[in-house]
Design a protein around this motif. Structure first.
Motif, PDB file in Angstrom:
ATOM      1  N   LYS A  46      33.205  74.214 102.785  1.00 28.82           N
ATOM      2  CA  LYS A  46      33.100  74.999 104.024  1.00 28.82           C
ATOM      3  C   LYS A  46      34.228  74.763 105.026  1.00 28.82           C
ATOM      4  CE  LYS A  46      28.107  75.645 103.793  1.00 28.82           C
ATOM      5  NZ  LYS A  46      28.013  75.085 102.442  1.00 28.82           N
ATOM      6  N   PRO A  47      34.773  73.538 105.176  1.00 28.85           N
ATOM      7  CA  PRO A  47      35.872  73.367 106.142  1.00 28.85           C
ATOM      8  C   PRO A  47      37.054  74.283 105.836  1.00 28.85           C
ATOM      9  CG  PRO A  47      34.988  71.241 105.500  1.00 28.85           C
ATOM     10  CD  PRO A  47      34.369  72.254 104.579  1.00 28.85           C
ATOM     11  N   TYR A  48      37.410  74.390 104.557  1.00 25.92           N
ATOM     12  CA  TYR A  48      38.494  75.290 104.172  1.00 25.92           C
ATOM     13  C   TYR A  48      38.144  76.729 104.548  1.00 25.92           C
ATOM     14  CZ  TYR A  48      40.434  71.534 101.239  1.00 25.92           C
ATOM     15  OH  TYR A  48      40.970  70.375 100.779  1.00 25.92           O
ATOM     16  N   ARG A  49      36.915  77.119 104.275  1.00 25.36           N
ATOM     17  CA  ARG A  49      36.506  78.497 104.496  1.00 25.36           C
ATOM     18  C   ARG A  49      36.560  78.864 105.973  1.00 25.36           C
ATOM     19  NH1 ARG A  49      30.730  80.353 102.271  1.00 25.36           N
ATOM     20  NH2 ARG A  49      30.317  78.266 103.062  1.00 25.36           N
ATOM     21  N   ARG A  50      36.113  77.956 106.824  1.00 26.55           N
ATOM     22  CA  ARG A  50      36.110  78.228 108.270  1.00 26.55           C
ATOM     23  C   ARG A  50      37.532  78.446 108.782  1.00 26.55           C
ATOM     24  NH1 ARG A  50      32.314  77.066 112.405  1.00 26.55           N
ATOM     25  NH2 ARG A  50      33.275  77.007 114.462  1.00 26.55           N
ATOM     26  N   VAL A  94      39.759  96.421  99.796  1.00 26.46           N
ATOM     27  CA  VAL A  94      39.044  95.155  99.886  1.00 26.46           C
ATOM     28  C   VAL A  94      39.991  94.034  99.469  1.00 26.46           C
ATOM     29  CG1 VAL A  94      37.039  93.819  99.168  1.00 26.46           C
ATOM     30  CG2 VAL A  94      36.881  96.316  99.308  1.00 26.46           C
ATOM     31  N   PHE A  95      40.233  93.115 100.393  1.00 31.60           N
ATOM     32  CA  PHE A  95      41.117  91.978 100.165  1.00 31.60           C
ATOM     33  C   PHE A  95      40.265  90.845  99.586  1.00 31.60           C
ATOM     34  CE2 PHE A  95      44.530  89.191 102.488  1.00 31.60           C
ATOM     35  CZ  PHE A  95      44.930  88.701 101.257  1.00 31.60           C
ATOM     36  N   VAL A  96      40.482  90.535  98.310  1.00 32.45           N
ATOM     37  CA  VAL A  96      39.726  89.486  97.625  1.00 32.45           C
ATOM     38  C   VAL A  96      40.565  88.216  97.581  1.00 32.45           C
ATOM     39  CG1 VAL A  96      38.663  88.776  95.440  1.00 32.45           C
ATOM     40  CG2 VAL A  96      38.476  91.166  96.210  1.00 32.45           C
ATOM     41  N   LEU A  97      40.002  87.101  98.048  1.00 37.30           N
ATOM     42  CA  LEU A  97      40.702  85.824  98.001  1.00 37.30           C
ATOM     43  C   LEU A  97      39.680  84.693  97.996  1.00 37.30           C
ATOM     44  CD1 LEU A  97      42.253  85.055 101.505  1.00 37.30           C
ATOM     45  CD2 LEU A  97      40.589  86.860 101.124  1.00 37.30           C
ATOM     46  N   TRP A  98      40.163  83.464  97.763  1.00 34.47           N
ATOM     47  CA  TRP A  98      39.302  82.292  97.678  1.00 34.47           C
ATOM     48  C   TRP A  98      39.423  81.443  98.947  1.00 34.47           C
ATOM     49  CZ3 TRP A  98      36.144  81.382  93.418  1.00 34.47           C
ATOM     50  CH2 TRP A  98      36.397  82.169  92.280  1.00 34.47           C
ATOM     51  N   SER A  99      38.367  80.669  99.208  1.00 35.46           N
ATOM     52  CA  SER A  99      38.318  79.887 100.440  1.00 35.46           C
ATOM     53  C   SER A  99      39.264  78.690 100.445  1.00 35.46           C
ATOM     54  CB  SER A  99      36.883  79.401 100.698  1.00 35.46           C
ATOM     55  OG  SER A  99      36.415  78.624  99.610  1.00 35.46           O
ATOM     56  N   GLY A 116      32.551  80.543 111.702  1.00 33.34           N
ATOM     57  CA  GLY A 116      33.612  80.745 112.680  1.00 33.34           C
ATOM     58  C   GLY A 116      33.731  82.146 113.211  1.00 33.34           C
ATOM     59  N   GLY A 117      32.825  83.030 112.841  1.00 32.72           N
ATOM     60  CA  GLY A 117      32.896  84.408 113.313  1.00 32.72           C
ATOM     61  C   GLY A 117      31.630  84.804 114.052  1.00 32.72           C
ATOM     62  N   SER A 118      31.603  86.022 114.559  1.00 30.99           N
ATOM     63  CA  SER A 118      30.421  86.515 115.252  1.00 30.99           C
ATOM     64  C   SER A 118      29.515  87.243 114.261  1.00 30.99           C
ATOM     65  CB  SER A 118      30.834  87.488 116.366  1.00 30.99           C
ATOM     66  OG  SER A 118      31.334  88.692 115.816  1.00 30.99           O
ATOM     67  N   GLU A 119      28.322  87.568 114.712  1.00 29.46           N
ATOM     68  CA  GLU A 119      27.350  88.274 113.881  1.00 29.46           C
ATOM     69  C   GLU A 119      27.904  89.607 113.386  1.00 29.46           C
ATOM     70  OE1 GLU A 119      23.496  88.826 112.110  1.00 29.46           O
ATOM     71  OE2 GLU A 119      24.470  87.090 113.012  1.00 29.46           O
ATOM     72  N   ALA A 120      28.729  90.265 114.210  1.00 27.97           N
ATOM     73  CA  ALA A 120      29.257  91.571 113.835  1.00 27.97           C
ATOM     74  C   ALA A 120      30.421  91.478 112.861  1.00 27.97           C
ATOM     75  CB  ALA A 120      29.701  92.331 115.089  1.00 27.97           C
ATOM     76  N   ASP A 121      31.065  90.327 112.815  1.00 24.10           N
ATOM     77  CA  ASP A 121      32.263  90.181 111.988  1.00 24.10           C
ATOM     78  C   ASP A 121      31.962  89.870 110.521  1.00 24.10           C
ATOM     79  OD1 ASP A 121      34.032  90.500 114.123  1.00 24.10           O
ATOM     80  OD2 ASP A 121      33.820  88.405 114.699  1.00 24.10           O
ATOM     81  N   ILE A 122      30.903  89.094 110.283  1.00 21.23           N
ATOM     82  CA  ILE A 122      30.736  88.457 108.986  1.00 21.23           C
ATOM     83  C   ILE A 122      29.381  88.758 108.352  1.00 21.23           C
ATOM     84  CG2 ILE A 122      30.701  86.238 107.767  1.00 21.23           C
ATOM     85  CD1 ILE A 122      32.526  85.128 109.874  1.00 21.23           C
ATOM     86  N   HIS A 123      29.429  89.067 107.063  1.00 20.44           N
ATOM     87  CA  HIS A 123      28.234  89.131 106.232  1.00 20.44           C
ATOM     88  C   HIS A 123      28.252  87.921 105.308  1.00 20.44           C
ATOM     89  CE1 HIS A 123      27.733  93.473 107.181  1.00 20.44           C
ATOM     90  NE2 HIS A 123      29.058  93.491 107.115  1.00 20.44           N
ATOM     91  N   LEU A 141      41.824  85.153 109.021  1.00 21.68           N
ATOM     92  CA  LEU A 141      41.514  86.516 108.583  1.00 21.68           C
ATOM     93  C   LEU A 141      41.078  87.398 109.742  1.00 21.68           C
ATOM     94  CD1 LEU A 141      39.613  85.680 105.278  1.00 21.68           C
ATOM     95  CD2 LEU A 141      41.790  86.888 105.445  1.00 21.68           C
ATOM     96  N   LEU A 142      40.353  86.826 110.692  1.00 19.91           N
ATOM     97  CA  LEU A 142      39.887  87.611 111.835  1.00 19.91           C
ATOM     98  C   LEU A 142      41.045  88.106 112.697  1.00 19.91           C
ATOM     99  CD1 LEU A 142      36.740  85.535 112.875  1.00 19.91           C
ATOM    100  CD2 LEU A 142      36.773  87.809 111.851  1.00 19.91           C
ATOM    101  N   LYS A 143      42.185  87.420 112.620  1.00 23.72           N
ATOM    102  CA  LYS A 143      43.359  87.840 113.385  1.00 23.72           C
ATOM    103  C   LYS A 143      44.013  89.087 112.800  1.00 23.72           C
ATOM    104  CE  LYS A 143      44.431  83.039 114.664  1.00 23.72           C
ATOM    105  NZ  LYS A 143      45.420  81.935 114.519  1.00 23.72           N
TER     106      LYS A 143
END
Length: 308
Positions: free
Chosen positions: A31-35, A98-103, A65-72, A41-43
């Motif tokens: 999870k640290p990497y993902r956050r 769709v941009f597919v990548l790993w955390s 690290g995102g808001s409810e509207a940003d992330i599923h 990505l949000l930028k």
């Protein structure tokens, strides 16, 4: 495959004309990497981020690290391949791409111009892939098929030399996929468990059906840890891949799987004869249903690759 999509802004229906791009973030490395990656990505002003979570451990969008509207959060049940997960994630996404990548990947958003995504939209290719870097050096992730017999071939990997260069398949599944083209093509084959043959199957189907996967030199990424290795063993998945690609004959704008190819499948799969015959019949039916989508066959593709 069992899955649940939670969080994100309420969506009453899919947009009639999707625009922009969604992000599908596959989970690997913790999870640290993902956050950290989500923050970058949000930028990029993406429409949404779909973060994949396996298992039953609860995850809150604010933990990412995102808001409810940003992330599923896409919660996946059971043991499934990366291709299966991507198929679901792209289906559920709302963006045109769709941009597919790993955390465990690093994306320096500050070095990416918004014009990069505008160019990808304009070119409208099946998939656009990034350059992978390690200590300022470009890694050899460009996959090129070469002939090693009448219908046999090998795949070699080299450093992409220029932007717009063609590659057989997206390295480590990472790329910006055209959503509608991906779905129309059938996505990844979930019957293939080995990631190498799953990627090869998609790459050849893309090429044989007249689409392309190209590099974008302004899109550069790297890994936080070790670069994942591919298992290129010619296992049973190889036989399945062979029947869907190398064994196809294209004549007068139509593809077919000749009956005598069954003997090749028996030799290459090493499985139960009854099961192999059933698999062959299923693939032959699939080829018949999609026969008009084959623009070329493997021998012709290999001969023309360098000129395309």
């Amino acid at each position: 495959m069992e899955y649940t999509l939670i969080g994100g802004a309420e969506k009453s229906s899919r947009p009639r004309e999707p625009e922009g791009f969604s992000v599908l973030l596959l989970n690997r490395g913790g999870k640290p990497y993902r956050r950290e990656l989500i923050t970058e990505l949000l930028k990029l002003n993406c429409r949404e981020i779909i973060s994949v979570e396996k298992g039953d451990h609860p995850v809150k969008t604010e933990d990412l690290g995102g808001s409810e509207a940003d992330i599923h959060v896409l919660r996946i049940g059971g043991e499934v391949s990366p291709g299966d997960i991507i198929n679901v994630g792209i289906k559920e996404a709302t963006g045109k791409f769709v941009f597919v990548l790993w955390s465990d990947m690093v994306l320096p958003s500050g070095k990416i111009s918004s014009r990069v995504f505008e160019k990808i939209d304009e070119r409208n290719h099946f998939c656009t892939v990034p350059l992978f870097m390690e200590e300022e050096k470009t890694l050899p992730t460009c996959s090129v098929p070469i002939r090693s017999g009448l219908r046999d071939m090998d795949v070699v990997f080299h450093i992409p030399l220029t932007g717009g260069q063609r590659t057989l398949f997206p390295s480590d599944y990472c790329g910006i996929y055209h959503r509608e083209k991906f779905i129309s093509l059938g996505g990844f084959d979930g019957k293939i468990g080995n990631p190498y043959w799953q990627l090869m199957d998609l790459g050849f189907r893309v090429a044989l059906w007249g689409e392309q996967i190209l590099y974008q030199e302004a899109l550069k990424m790297s890994y936080m840890g070790e670069i994942p290795a591919l298992d290129i063993t010619t296992d049973r998945d190889y036989g399945h891949f062979f029947m869907k690609t190398q064994a196809i004959v294209v004549r007068h704008g139509s593809g077919r799987l000749p009956g005598y190819r069954l003997f090749s499948l028996l030799a290459k799969s090493g499985g139960n004869g009854v099961e192999v015959y059933r698999e062959f019949c299923q693939i032959r039916t699939w080829v018949r249903q999609n026969r008009k989508r084959f623009k070329t066959d493997v021998p012709t593709l290999l001969a023309d690759w360098d000129r395309s």
